[in-house]
Write a protein that holds these residues in place. Structure first.
Motif, short mmCIF file in Angstrom:
data_model
loop_
_atom_site.label_atom_id
_atom_site.label_comp_id
_atom_site.label_asym_id
_atom_site.label_seq_id
_atom_site.Cartn_x
_atom_site.Cartn_y
_atom_site.Cartn_z
N MET A 32 1.98 3.64 -3.43
CA MET A 32 2.46 2.70 -4.41
C MET A 32 3.84 2.18 -4.04
O MET A 32 4.13 1.00 -4.19
CB MET A 32 2.45 3.40 -5.77
CG MET A 32 2.81 2.51 -6.90
SD MET A 32 1.48 1.32 -7.15
CE MET A 32 2.03 0.54 -8.59
N LYS A 33 4.72 3.12 -3.53
CA LYS A 33 6.07 2.71 -3.12
C LYS A 33 6.00 1.72 -1.96
O LYS A 33 6.73 0.73 -1.93
CB LYS A 33 6.90 3.93 -2.69
CG LYS A 33 7.52 4.70 -3.81
CD LYS A 33 8.41 5.78 -3.22
CE LYS A 33 9.11 6.56 -4.31
NZ LYS A 33 9.97 7.59 -3.75
N LYS A 34 5.11 1.96 -1.02
CA LYS A 34 4.98 1.08 0.13
C LYS A 34 4.53 -0.32 -0.30
O LYS A 34 5.00 -1.32 0.23
CB LYS A 34 4.01 1.67 1.16
CG LYS A 34 4.54 2.86 1.88
CD LYS A 34 3.55 3.37 2.90
CE LYS A 34 4.10 4.59 3.60
NZ LYS A 34 3.16 5.11 4.59
N LEU A 35 3.63 -0.37 -1.25
CA LEU A 35 3.14 -1.65 -1.75
C LEU A 35 4.26 -2.41 -2.46
O LEU A 35 4.42 -3.62 -2.28
CB LEU A 35 1.96 -1.43 -2.71
CG LEU A 35 1.29 -2.68 -3.25
CD1 LEU A 35 0.73 -3.52 -2.11
CD2 LEU A 35 0.21 -2.33 -4.24
N LEU A 36 5.07 -1.72 -3.24
CA LEU A 36 6.20 -2.33 -3.94
C LEU A 36 7.25 -2.85 -2.94
O LEU A 36 7.76 -3.96 -3.09
CB LEU A 36 6.83 -1.32 -4.92
CG LEU A 36 7.90 -1.87 -5.84
CD1 LEU A 36 7.39 -3.01 -6.68
CD2 LEU A 36 8.45 -0.76 -6.72
N ILE A 37 7.54 -2.07 -1.91
CA ILE A 37 8.50 -2.49 -0.88
C ILE A 37 7.96 -3.69 -0.11
O ILE A 37 8.68 -4.65 0.16
CB ILE A 37 8.82 -1.31 0.07
CG1 ILE A 37 9.63 -0.25 -0.68
CG2 ILE A 37 9.59 -1.79 1.30
CD1 ILE A 37 9.83 1.04 0.09
#
Length: 119
Positions: free
Chosen positions: A1-6
């Protein structure tokens, strides 16, 4: 999820940069086109013109009849009768609507329509 947000944040920022670059290129093209048009239609710039069969001079935004012969910065001499003698000795007669700037560049006066410049 963090990678998608970044990834989404990076994508949004990069699109903003591209949008600004495209806008700046359009503005530069528009400014250069207006600059060329402005050179041709700059009626406030000091110049000498043939209007109504008489030689007139625009100086500091004021138009007045030419009362004496004038030598321009490039050595061209403009006479009261509309004759121009270039530095190399060649001559030309100014016609109705012709104009010459104080640096010696020749041009035509813009067409006037009901008191306004036609664009």
């Amino acid at each position: 999820m963090k990678k998608l947000l970044i990834l989404l944040t990076a994508l949004t920022l990069s699109l903003g940069v591209f949008a600004q670059e495209d806008h700046m290129e359009k503005m530069d093209k528009k400014d250069s086109a207006m600059g060329k048009m402005g050179e041709q239609m700059d009626m406030k710039k000091d110049h000498i013109m043939m209007m109504g069969g008489k030689m007139q001079m625009m100086k500091n935004g004021k138009t007045m009849l030419m009362n004496k012969d004038t030598t321009l910065s490039n050595g061209t001499e403009v006479m009261k009768n509309g004759m121009c003698k270039m530095k190399d000795g060649s001559t030309m007669q100014m016609k109705e609507g012709d104009m010459i700037y104080m640096d010696g560049k020749m041009g035509k006066m813009p067409k006037m329509k009901m008191g306004k410049m036609k664009m």
